[in-house]
Design a protein around this motif. Structure first.
Motif, PDB file in Angstrom:
ATOM      1  N   ASP A  47       0.839  -1.186   0.000  1.00  0.00           N
ATOM      2  CA  ASP A  47       0.000   0.000   0.000  1.00  0.00           C
ATOM      3  C   ASP A  47       0.881   1.245   0.000  1.00  0.00           C
ATOM      4  OD1 ASP A  47      -2.292  -1.554   0.165  1.00  0.00           O
ATOM      5  OD2 ASP A  47      -2.089  -1.724   2.348  1.00  0.00           O
ATOM      6  N   LYS A  48       0.370   2.277  -0.631  1.00  0.00           N
ATOM      7  CA  LYS A  48       1.157   3.496  -0.736  1.00  0.00           C
ATOM      8  C   LYS A  48       1.351   4.172   0.615  1.00  0.00           C
ATOM      9  CE  LYS A  48      -2.914   6.340  -1.869  1.00  0.00           C
ATOM     10  NZ  LYS A  48      -3.477   7.261  -2.865  1.00  0.00           N
ATOM     11  N   ASP A  49       0.412   3.864   1.579  1.00  0.00           N
ATOM     12  CA  ASP A  49       0.555   4.472   2.892  1.00  0.00           C
ATOM     13  C   ASP A  49       1.201   3.527   3.895  1.00  0.00           C
ATOM     14  OD1 ASP A  49      -1.513   2.687   2.920  1.00  0.00           O
ATOM     15  OD2 ASP A  49      -2.805   3.875   4.231  1.00  0.00           O
ATOM     16  N   GLU A  50       1.776   2.430   3.415  1.00  0.00           N
ATOM     17  CA  GLU A  50       2.420   1.485   4.304  1.00  0.00           C
ATOM     18  C   GLU A  50       3.676   2.102   4.893  1.00  0.00           C
ATOM     19  OE1 GLU A  50       4.205  -3.087   4.257  1.00  0.00           O
ATOM     20  OE2 GLU A  50       3.237  -2.220   2.491  1.00  0.00           O
ATOM     21  N   PRO A  51       3.820   2.047   6.232  1.00  0.00           N
ATOM     22  CA  PRO A  51       4.989   2.672   6.857  1.00  0.00           C
ATOM     23  C   PRO A  51       6.273   1.994   6.438  1.00  0.00           C
ATOM     24  CG  PRO A  51       3.767   1.328   8.438  1.00  0.00           C
ATOM     25  CD  PRO A  51       2.927   1.425   7.199  1.00  0.00           C
ATOM     26  N   VAL A  52       7.309   2.795   6.262  1.00  0.00           N
ATOM     27  CA  VAL A  52       8.603   2.281   5.849  1.00  0.00           C
ATOM     28  C   VAL A  52       9.302   1.667   7.053  1.00  0.00           C
ATOM     29  CG1 VAL A  52      10.831   2.893   4.850  1.00  0.00           C
ATOM     30  CG2 VAL A  52       8.740   4.019   4.052  1.00  0.00           C
ATOM     31  N   ASP A  53       9.962   0.549   6.850  1.00  0.00           N
ATOM     32  CA  ASP A  53      10.716  -0.083   7.909  1.00  0.00           C
ATOM     33  C   ASP A  53      11.992   0.716   8.142  1.00  0.00           C
ATOM     34  OD1 ASP A  53      11.904  -1.658   9.751  1.00  0.00           O
ATOM     35  OD2 ASP A  53      11.863  -3.505   8.568  1.00  0.00           O
ATOM     36  N   CYS A  54      12.010   1.451   9.252  1.00  0.00           N
ATOM     37  CA  CYS A  54      13.133   2.352   9.522  1.00  0.00           C
ATOM     38  C   CYS A  54      14.429   1.598   9.765  1.00  0.00           C
ATOM     39  CB  CYS A  54      12.807   3.226  10.739  1.00  0.00           C
ATOM     40  SG  CYS A  54      11.390   4.325  10.478  1.00  0.00           S
ATOM     41  N   ARG A  55      14.342   0.342  10.179  1.00  0.00           N
ATOM     42  CA  ARG A  55      15.554  -0.402  10.482  1.00  0.00           C
ATOM     43  C   ARG A  55      16.418  -0.621   9.252  1.00  0.00           C
ATOM     44  NH1 ARG A  55      11.531  -3.116  13.390  1.00  0.00           N
ATOM     45  NH2 ARG A  55      11.758  -2.971  15.643  1.00  0.00           N
ATOM     46  N   LYS A  56      15.791  -0.584   8.073  1.00  0.00           N
ATOM     47  CA  LYS A  56      16.524  -0.857   6.855  1.00  0.00           C
ATOM     48  C   LYS A  56      17.197   0.386   6.295  1.00  0.00           C
ATOM     49  CE  LYS A  56      13.367  -4.629   5.582  1.00  0.00           C
ATOM     50  NZ  LYS A  56      12.432  -5.137   4.556  1.00  0.00           N
ATOM     51  N   GLN A  57      16.979   1.516   6.965  1.00  0.00           N
ATOM     52  CA  GLN A  57      17.531   2.761   6.461  1.00  0.00           C
ATOM     53  C   GLN A  57      18.855   3.088   7.148  1.00  0.00           C
ATOM     54  OE1 GLN A  57      14.875   6.104   6.226  1.00  0.00           O
ATOM     55  NE2 GLN A  57      13.077   4.807   6.190  1.00  0.00           N
ATOM     56  N   GLU A  58      19.782   3.614   6.393  1.00  0.00           N
ATOM     57  CA  GLU A  58      21.019   4.167   6.921  1.00  0.00           C
ATOM     58  C   GLU A  58      21.108   5.603   6.434  1.00  0.00           C
ATOM     59  OE1 GLU A  58      24.417   1.833   6.044  1.00  0.00           O
ATOM     60  OE2 GLU A  58      23.678   0.021   7.041  1.00  0.00           O
ATOM     61  N   LEU A  59      20.840   6.533   7.340  1.00  0.00           N
ATOM     62  CA  LEU A  59      20.744   7.933   6.950  1.00  0.00           C
ATOM     63  C   LEU A  59      22.088   8.630   7.105  1.00  0.00           C
ATOM     64  CD1 LEU A  59      17.362   8.843   8.673  1.00  0.00           C
ATOM     65  CD2 LEU A  59      17.737   7.953   6.364  1.00  0.00           C
ATOM     66  N   SER A  60      22.402   9.473   6.136  1.00  0.00           N
ATOM     67  CA  SER A  60      23.587  10.309   6.224  1.00  0.00           C
ATOM     68  C   SER A  60      23.303  11.492   7.143  1.00  0.00           C
ATOM     69  CB  SER A  60      23.978  10.801   4.836  1.00  0.00           C
ATOM     70  OG  SER A  60      22.954  11.630   4.297  1.00  0.00           O
ATOM     71  N   LEU A 191      14.501   6.547  19.410  1.00  0.00           N
ATOM     72  CA  LEU A 191      14.401   7.906  18.874  1.00  0.00           C
ATOM     73  C   LEU A 191      14.586   7.915  17.363  1.00  0.00           C
ATOM     74  CD1 LEU A 191      13.892  10.781  19.818  1.00  0.00           C
ATOM     75  CD2 LEU A 191      16.363  11.124  19.907  1.00  0.00           C
ATOM     76  N   PHE A 192      15.389   6.980  16.841  1.00  0.00           N
ATOM     77  CA  PHE A 192      15.549   6.869  15.396  1.00  0.00           C
ATOM     78  C   PHE A 192      14.246   6.430  14.748  1.00  0.00           C
ATOM     79  CE2 PHE A 192      16.712   4.246  11.652  1.00  0.00           C
ATOM     80  CZ  PHE A 192      17.259   5.251  10.863  1.00  0.00           C
ATOM     81  N   LEU A 193      13.532   5.497  15.377  1.00  0.00           N
ATOM     82  CA  LEU A 193      12.226   5.076  14.865  1.00  0.00           C
ATOM     83  C   LEU A 193      11.241   6.232  14.891  1.00  0.00           C
ATOM     84  CD1 LEU A 193      11.900   1.599  16.658  1.00  0.00           C
ATOM     85  CD2 LEU A 193      12.704   2.058  14.335  1.00  0.00           C
ATOM     86  N   ARG A 194      11.289   7.010  15.970  1.00  0.00           N
ATOM     87  CA  ARG A 194      10.402   8.172  16.086  1.00  0.00           C
ATOM     88  C   ARG A 194      10.697   9.202  14.999  1.00  0.00           C
ATOM     89  NH1 ARG A 194       5.872   8.245  18.246  1.00  0.00           N
ATOM     90  NH2 ARG A 194       5.589   8.550  16.023  1.00  0.00           N
ATOM     91  N   LEU A 195      11.971   9.423  14.706  1.00  0.00           N
ATOM     92  CA  LEU A 195      12.364  10.387  13.681  1.00  0.00           C
ATOM     93  C   LEU A 195      11.884   9.940  12.306  1.00  0.00           C
ATOM     94  CD1 LEU A 195      13.992  12.916  12.822  1.00  0.00           C
ATOM     95  CD2 LEU A 195      15.977  11.412  12.599  1.00  0.00           C
ATOM     96  N   CYS A 196      12.069   8.665  11.986  1.00  0.00           N
ATOM     97  CA  CYS A 196      11.669   8.157  10.667  1.00  0.00           C
ATOM     98  C   CYS A 196      10.158   8.177  10.483  1.00  0.00           C
ATOM     99  CB  CYS A 196      12.197   6.737  10.470  1.00  0.00           C
ATOM    100  SG  CYS A 196      13.992   6.615  10.377  1.00  0.00           S
ATOM    101  N   ALA A 197       9.420   7.873  11.562  1.00  0.00           N
ATOM    102  CA  ALA A 197       7.965   7.795  11.456  1.00  0.00           C
ATOM    103  C   ALA A 197       7.302   9.160  11.546  1.00  0.00           C
ATOM    104  CB  ALA A 197       7.421   6.884  12.554  1.00  0.00           C
ATOM    105  N   GLY A 198       7.977  10.141  12.160  1.00  0.00           N
ATOM    106  CA  GLY A 198       7.352  11.435  12.375  1.00  0.00           C
ATOM    107  C   GLY A 198       6.585  11.443  13.687  1.00  0.00           C
ATOM    108  N   PRO A 199       6.001  12.576  14.060  1.00  0.00           N
ATOM    109  CA  PRO A 199       5.331  12.695  15.366  1.00  0.00           C
ATOM    110  C   PRO A 199       3.935  12.094  15.425  1.00  0.00           C
ATOM    111  CG  PRO A 199       5.251  14.785  14.190  1.00  0.00           C
ATOM    112  CD  PRO A 199       6.074  13.856  13.340  1.00  0.00           C
ATOM    113  N   ASN A 200       3.386  11.635  14.296  1.00  0.00           N
ATOM    114  CA  ASN A 200       2.026  11.095  14.278  1.00  0.00           C
ATOM    115  C   ASN A 200       1.979   9.780  15.055  1.00  0.00           C
ATOM    116  OD1 ASN A 200      -0.532  10.057  13.687  1.00  0.00           O
ATOM    117  ND2 ASN A 200      -0.525  10.904  11.619  1.00  0.00           N
ATOM    118  N   GLU A 201       1.158   9.733  16.112  1.00  0.00           N
ATOM    119  CA  GLU A 201       1.077   8.547  16.958  1.00  0.00           C
ATOM    120  C   GLU A 201       0.392   7.379  16.261  1.00  0.00           C
ATOM    121  OE1 GLU A 201       2.187   7.906  20.109  1.00  0.00           O
ATOM    122  OE2 GLU A 201       3.310   9.779  20.023  1.00  0.00           O
ATOM    123  N   LYS A 202      -0.447   7.653  15.261  1.00  0.00           N
ATOM    124  CA  LYS A 202      -1.080   6.553  14.544  1.00  0.00           C
ATOM    125  C   LYS A 202      -0.095   5.846  13.626  1.00  0.00           C
ATOM    126  CE  LYS A 202      -5.881   8.130  14.585  1.00  0.00           C
ATOM    127  NZ  LYS A 202      -7.091   8.423  13.752  1.00  0.00           N
TER     128      LYS A 202
END
Length: 266
Positions: A47-60, A191-202
């Protein structure tokens, strides 16, 4: 300064009582489905609104700067994230307690000192009670703080003496009338998961739950504690009975009202 020293606790509990209602209506299944979920087979698609798995990301560092900026732009309070020069960042996470079992507190210092108890006797005279299920705690942590450290800090704040290994952090998300619940590994950074997902609790919220699924060893509790648990269960049972009576009374009144609308055949 270690990562554990980064904790700056602020009270966020919305309940003043030391008890809670163990309502089954709020229980999520760890198979990632709720009772509202349809179990019919559907085609597998992303789904286009499916949350991204933050664990797979390596951010610069540049990507983290951008995400921190985007995150703060969406925050409606003063719980902003702050970026440090070394690329790390600090911010707030909110953890909701959903504990189905009582937690243990140590005896008061005055009682234990006057009685001359040793450590073993103090554990036997510890106090146990249910934490309210709607208890919420805000923590100020760094991007290097691990989930296990968050659990230890939460228990320390409530002076809970239970083994931290009994508890785990879970990430909870809501999407298309489904509730997803996934255990966060101990070495994950919330906190990394929170950053990737944004502040939306849903999109993402953090929940503290028991890690064990076995039966409660009631023999480990003292007689006064067991009596207290019985009083709690009796009160919850009475509340549940009142809810059922009101629900059926409302349904009966609606059916009687509907029957009045039917004309008598002549």
């Amino acid at each position: 300064m270690t990562d554990c020293e980064w904790f700056d606790m602020t009270w966020g509990s919305s309940a003043s009582s030391g008890y809670c209602s163990q309502s089954d209506s709020e229980h999520e299944l760890e198979q990632f489905y709720t009772a509202r979920t349809s179990l019919r087979k559907t085609k597998k698609r992303k789904d286009k609104d499916e949350p991204v798995d933050c664990r797979k990301q390596e951010l610069s560092v540049a990507e983290i700067q951008q995400k921190v900026k985007e995150y703060n732009a969406q925050v409606n309070s003063n719980l902003f994230m702050v970026l440090n020069r070394d690329g790390s960042y600090t911010g707030f996470i909110k953890v909701q307690f959903k504990l189905a079992r009582p937690v243990s507190l140590p005896p008061s210092r005055s009682t234990s000192s006057s009685s001359g108890w040793d450590c073993t006797e103090a554990l036997q005279h510890r106090t146990s009670f249910y934490l309210p299920r709607d208890t919420v705690k805000h923590l100020h942590i760094s991007s290097k703080t691990r989930a296990r450290e968050v659990i230890e800090a939460l228990l320390k704040k409530f002076t809970v003496v239970d083994n931290p290994a009994k508890f785990s952090l879970f990430e909870r998300s809501e999407r298309q009338n489904q509730v997803y619940l996934k255990k966060i590994p101990d070495d994950e950074c919330p906190l990394f998961l929170r950053l990737c997902a944004g502040p939306n609790e849903k999109v993402l919220s953090l929940v503290l739950k028991e890690n064990e699924t076995g039966e409660v060893n009631w023999d480990a509790f003292s007689f006064p504690e067991l009596k207290n648990f019985l009083r709690i269960l009796q009160r919850e049972e009475e509340d549940h009975v009142r809810q059922i009576v009101r629900r059926y009374a409302s349904a009966r009144d609606k059916m009687k009202e509907a029957m009045k609308n039917f004309s008598t055949p002549g």
